[in-house]
Enzyme design. Sequence first.
Site, mmCIF file in Angstrom:
data_model
loop_
_atom_site.group_PDB
_atom_site.id
_atom_site.type_symbol
_atom_site.label_atom_id
_atom_site.label_comp_id
_atom_site.label_asym_id
_atom_site.label_seq_id
_atom_site.Cartn_x
_atom_site.Cartn_y
_atom_site.Cartn_z
ATOM 1 C CG ASP A 240 1.287 -7.808 -6.443
ATOM 2 O OD1 ASP A 240 1.280 -7.626 -5.096
ATOM 3 O OD2 ASP A 240 0.228 -8.011 -7.142
ATOM 4 C CG HIS A 263 2.994 -3.728 -4.959
ATOM 5 N ND1 HIS A 263 1.785 -4.125 -5.467
ATOM 6 C CD2 HIS A 263 3.549 -3.154 -5.926
ATOM 7 C CE1 HIS A 263 1.831 -3.837 -6.775
ATOM 8 N NE2 HIS A 263 2.849 -3.126 -7.085
#
Length: 419
Positions: A240, A263
């Site tokens: 993430d 991310h």
Amino acid sequence: MAKYVLLLVVLILGAATATSTQSRSLRSCNQVYNVIDYGGVGDGDTDDTQAFKDAWKDVCKSSSCPVPIIQVPSGKSFLLQPLTFNGECKPDQIIFQIDGTMKAPSDPSDWKCQEHRYCKQWITFDEVDNLMIRGSGTMDGQGSTWWERHSSCKDHKHRDKRVCGRKPTGLVISHSQNVHLEGLTFKDSPQMHVAFERSEWVHASNLTIQAPGDSPNTDGIHLQHAKNIFIDYSRIMTGDDCISIGDGSSQINITHIACGPGHGISIGSLGIDGKSETVEDVHVSYVVFTETTNGARIKTWQGGKGFARNIVFENIRSEGARNPIIIDQYYCDHKHCTDHSSAVKISRIRFENIYGTSHRKPAVHIACSESVPCTDIVLSNVHLDDDDDDGDGDEPSTYCANAQGHARGHVFPPLTCLS
Ligand SMILES: *[C@@H]1O[C@H](CO)[C@@H](O)[C@H](O)[C@H]1NC(C)=O
Ligand SMILES: *[C@@H]1O[C@H](CO)[C@@H](O)[C@H](O)[C@H]1NC(C)=O
């Protein structure tokens, strides 16, 4: 002659006394509380939670020493249940030296939580001021079983309720001031690896954070109500956000970070469920994004309030990030999002000296709210080529909606969409 001998003896005695006083005070001032001395086994199998609790209790009572050191020795692996180190302690300062491995139970049903019906976090330092956590050791959250069960969460009939929305964070520093975190490796946390919450003057440096690129919700470092935070010289590979900056954060300085997989470095997401949330004064510099899904990102939900302002991303290299520069005011991680007339206000955002390649079009994506447009968005010296892996040979493109601001210096792909 005898006079000189006497003088010499006096001198030697004096020196010896001085040395022994010095070594005594040195010893007591570096009083080490080794978890092994408190019954810690470190074979990776025995539950060593009580040994850590007992060592901390003694450290908290110690007053003889200015800086007591709690030691987690190298070459050993300590299995630990969720554990909170509370800061009602005598010493002004504490060093937590981790050279061995601390590891969480691998099976979610083996986690024992006292205060909550489910475990929100694994290792917590709450209200501990002047804390140094350092060493070459590892905190291993052993999250793979949590992740496997998480895959059931999308299926409403067969959701595993003990896992969905309940994966614990690895290390949480909360309600604390003046905390240093240095040298450690964080690995495979069930959820976020490290979180700084309601804390100030935290310096995280020389960390390695490592989880598979497809592990769910495993942010590297998350900030929430955090002020005066410095994060530098760290390598973050995860599933993430490498770093996510949440509500109530300000005066944040992030520099020299290698991010990917992951991310990107994100402000937000802000404004979920119509909430008023704020982030300001964030400076991100010298970052390399390697094959991340996003790079420099600001994300807000439709319908929120508050602001994200005075944010700089500069001296950034993108190596095949999919959206190296992205502002997204339509953030939604499920299918039932609708457009609203309110939004978190985004203003005074600068992207400067950003070079490299972008993997998917558009390279620059600025999607602001129709009702609350973004203002004062500046891109300056940006050059992003399409990486040729997709074989389409196309030029990269840009997208903007409801964004006011301007481009300065060299900007490629050309940004004509800012108004
Ligand atoms: C970074 O941390 C490692 C231990 O994990 C240590 O060996 C190394 O010396 C540290 N580097 C710096 C510059 O402090
Ligand atoms: C952020 O930290 C770097 C390195 O410590 C420093 O050079 C820079 O001035 C800081 N930036 C801000 C805005 O505080």
